[in-house]
Design a protein around this motif. Sequence first.
Motif, mmCIF file in Angstrom:
data_model
loop_
_atom_site.group_PDB
_atom_site.id
_atom_site.type_symbol
_atom_site.label_atom_id
_atom_site.label_comp_id
_atom_site.label_asym_id
_atom_site.label_seq_id
_atom_site.Cartn_x
_atom_site.Cartn_y
_atom_site.Cartn_z
ATOM 1 N N ALA A 21 -38.630 -35.233 -9.502
ATOM 2 C CA ALA A 21 -37.974 -35.381 -10.872
ATOM 3 C C ALA A 21 -38.735 -35.389 -12.087
ATOM 4 C CB ALA A 21 -37.250 -36.666 -10.876
ATOM 5 N N GLY A 22 -38.406 -34.350 -12.978
ATOM 6 C CA GLY A 22 -39.380 -34.435 -14.288
ATOM 7 C C GLY A 22 -40.454 -33.507 -14.209
ATOM 8 N N THR A 23 -40.640 -32.700 -12.972
ATOM 9 C CA THR A 23 -41.850 -31.683 -12.926
ATOM 10 C C THR A 23 -41.160 -30.621 -12.877
ATOM 11 O OG1 THR A 23 -41.606 -31.768 -10.498
ATOM 12 C CG2 THR A 23 -42.829 -33.642 -11.384
ATOM 13 N N PRO A 24 -42.056 -29.418 -12.732
ATOM 14 C CA PRO A 24 -41.590 -28.061 -12.930
ATOM 15 C C PRO A 24 -40.937 -27.735 -11.461
ATOM 16 C CG PRO A 24 -43.576 -28.193 -13.912
ATOM 17 C CD PRO A 24 -43.502 -29.579 -13.447
ATOM 18 N N VAL A 25 -41.255 -28.379 -10.539
ATOM 19 C CA VAL A 25 -40.690 -28.142 -9.197
ATOM 20 C C VAL A 25 -39.208 -28.254 -9.221
ATOM 21 C CG1 VAL A 25 -40.600 -28.925 -6.614
ATOM 22 C CG2 VAL A 25 -42.852 -28.655 -8.071
ATOM 23 N N ALA A 26 -38.614 -29.365 -9.830
ATOM 24 C CA ALA A 26 -37.275 -29.762 -9.966
ATOM 25 C C ALA A 26 -36.630 -28.295 -10.333
ATOM 26 C CB ALA A 26 -37.081 -30.706 -10.995
ATOM 27 N N GLN A 27 -37.011 -27.691 -11.284
ATOM 28 C CA GLN A 27 -36.440 -26.170 -11.761
ATOM 29 C C GLN A 27 -36.417 -25.118 -10.856
ATOM 30 O OE1 GLN A 27 -34.871 -26.637 -14.726
ATOM 31 N NE2 GLN A 27 -35.533 -28.611 -14.515
ATOM 32 N N ARG A 28 -37.214 -25.307 -9.723
ATOM 33 C CA ARG A 28 -37.262 -24.482 -8.502
ATOM 34 C C ARG A 28 -36.120 -24.635 -7.680
ATOM 35 N NH1 ARG A 28 -43.177 -24.604 -6.749
ATOM 36 N NH2 ARG A 28 -42.310 -22.869 -5.255
ATOM 37 N N ILE A 29 -35.470 -26.077 -7.664
ATOM 38 C CA ILE A 29 -34.464 -26.375 -6.758
ATOM 39 C C ILE A 29 -33.159 -25.449 -6.747
ATOM 40 C CG2 ILE A 29 -33.397 -28.153 -5.583
ATOM 41 C CD1 ILE A 29 -36.376 -28.412 -5.366
ATOM 42 N N VAL A 30 -32.829 -24.974 -5.651
ATOM 43 C CA VAL A 30 -31.671 -24.199 -5.686
ATOM 44 C C VAL A 30 -30.566 -25.275 -5.509
ATOM 45 C CG1 VAL A 30 -30.186 -22.537 -4.179
ATOM 46 C CG2 VAL A 30 -32.555 -22.005 -4.849
ATOM 47 N N ALA A 31 -30.690 -26.244 -4.326
ATOM 48 C CA ALA A 31 -29.655 -27.161 -4.058
ATOM 49 C C ALA A 31 -30.343 -28.043 -3.295
ATOM 50 C CB ALA A 31 -28.508 -26.505 -3.402
ATOM 51 N N GLY A 32 -29.997 -29.428 -3.245
ATOM 52 C CA GLY A 32 -30.493 -30.506 -2.226
ATOM 53 C C GLY A 32 -29.458 -30.978 -1.336
ATOM 54 N N TYR A 33 -29.517 -30.613 -0.049
ATOM 55 C CA TYR A 33 -28.378 -31.201 0.892
ATOM 56 C C TYR A 33 -28.934 -32.552 1.390
ATOM 57 C CZ TYR A 33 -26.600 -26.580 0.498
ATOM 58 O OH TYR A 33 -25.922 -25.318 -0.136
ATOM 59 N N LEU A 34 -28.267 -33.453 0.626
ATOM 60 C CA LEU A 34 -28.880 -34.899 0.985
ATOM 61 C C LEU A 34 -27.710 -35.537 1.962
ATOM 62 C CD1 LEU A 34 -30.294 -36.006 -2.368
ATOM 63 C CD2 LEU A 34 -31.404 -34.982 -0.405
ATOM 64 N N VAL A 35 -27.652 -35.354 3.182
ATOM 65 C CA VAL A 35 -26.370 -35.436 3.966
ATOM 66 C C VAL A 35 -26.631 -36.660 4.898
ATOM 67 C CG1 VAL A 35 -25.195 -34.251 5.874
ATOM 68 C CG2 VAL A 35 -26.021 -32.940 4.191
ATOM 69 N N GLY A 36 -25.535 -37.405 5.030
ATOM 70 C CA GLY A 36 -25.508 -38.439 6.105
ATOM 71 C C GLY A 36 -26.035 -39.745 5.780
ATOM 72 N N TRP A 37 -25.946 -39.861 4.253
ATOM 73 C CA TRP A 37 -26.504 -41.365 3.839
ATOM 74 C C TRP A 37 -25.721 -41.446 2.374
ATOM 75 C CZ3 TRP A 37 -29.330 -44.672 6.272
ATOM 76 C CH2 TRP A 37 -29.680 -45.692 5.751
ATOM 77 N N PRO A 38 -25.482 -42.794 2.222
ATOM 78 C CA PRO A 38 -24.709 -43.213 0.898
ATOM 79 C C PRO A 38 -25.432 -43.098 -0.166
ATOM 80 C CG PRO A 38 -25.171 -44.983 2.317
ATOM 81 C CD PRO A 38 -25.625 -43.977 3.141
ATOM 82 N N ILE A 39 -24.910 -42.357 -1.085
ATOM 83 C CA ILE A 39 -25.724 -42.119 -2.277
ATOM 84 C C ILE A 39 -24.789 -42.514 -3.582
ATOM 85 C CG2 ILE A 39 -26.777 -40.248 -3.926
ATOM 86 C CD1 ILE A 39 -27.368 -38.683 -1.418
ATOM 87 N N SER A 40 -25.268 -43.385 -4.392
ATOM 88 C CA SER A 40 -24.333 -43.841 -5.555
ATOM 89 C C SER A 40 -24.488 -42.893 -6.716
ATOM 90 C CB SER A 40 -24.891 -45.134 -5.931
ATOM 91 O OG SER A 40 -24.188 -45.605 -7.310
ATOM 92 N N ILE A 41 -23.414 -42.347 -7.104
ATOM 93 C CA ILE A 41 -23.275 -41.353 -8.399
ATOM 94 C C ILE A 41 -23.943 -42.010 -9.527
ATOM 95 C CG2 ILE A 41 -21.931 -40.052 -9.883
ATOM 96 C CD1 ILE A 41 -19.873 -39.742 -7.631
#
Length: 370
Positions: free
Chosen positions: A200-220
Amino acid sequence: MLARRFLYIIAGLIVLTLAAGIGWSLFQDQLLRFAFVPGVRFDAGAAGPEPDYTRPGSWLARPDLPDDPSRWLPQGHAPASKPEVAVFYVSPTTYYGKAGWNVALDDADSRKWLNVFGWSEASAFNGVGAIWAPRYRSAALGAFMSTGPDSTKALDLAYGDVARAFDAFLAQIPASRPIIIAGHSQGTVHLMRLLKERVAGTPVAQRIVAGYLVGWPISIVADIPALGLPACSAPGQANCLLSWQSFAEPADPKAILETYNTKPGLTGAARKGTAMLCINPLTGAPATSALPAANLGSLVPSADFMSAELKAGAIAARCDPSGVLLIGGPPKGFNGYVMPGNNYHVFDYALFWANIRADAAARSATFLKR
């Protein structure tokens, strides 16, 4: 006399079955903790030395491995002819014993299940790019059933491996290469922390096509803002995050909600009362429903779970207001490893394998057009 004795035996078995069911419902949490929480103190050295991610043997999957399970494909599918995306995949828990808090890389049973997750989960992404998946000293399943300091240390040790593997991954791919990150269960827990602390907040974040964060509860509200990328809102959207948790009906997500409601989110805010992220893998969008006809193919496992057959049009999916993904009644062929509450957690990828594959291709195409 013989008939009466037989009836007594049947009646006795029914009583025992009912007693077992009542006992399970009353003491389910205690029984699970007894079965899986390690009875020893955490020892950082018990799982062996840190993996060296400059060495091929520390990886389950990477482009130069001759026996990479993530290259598996069912009939009718082909790998990417020109990989334009690099995939960093982190597997779920592979250690279900209680002799220690983390598993050694050479543990035979863990390696067997890691291989299964490689071909049944990571393979969904080989249509868009080369897959990198680290072997890491997974925390024991019991670490998620304990709130003590040992469980925290076990998860920290596992995360340390994943973070170092990600650094090695970045060092070995072109600096401009687009990235998909994908995980399941414990793998998702580590990727969420990785996104917050290292992306988050780094140049790498701009390279992320998508993040599949499956199988764990994530609060919006309490998690997503700390991850540096928004939740996906439409099919084919790039630079966003997906998550779902699969339940057959009648669903009872009590165990998930207890954890979700008692722990703060990654922003520090309370998760309780906030909406969980649910992106329907059949539609690629939140808060949507799809009939079985929309399912391009589920991986129905063999009896020993060492292979699978791709079957299309069998399983529906809809995001419930509670935030879980409902798949209708218990699906045929997915009979083992179903968790309490009709939780089909183990099959979060397998139930929607071909749709995940198509989703990754669509989001990659959008990203590459930029």
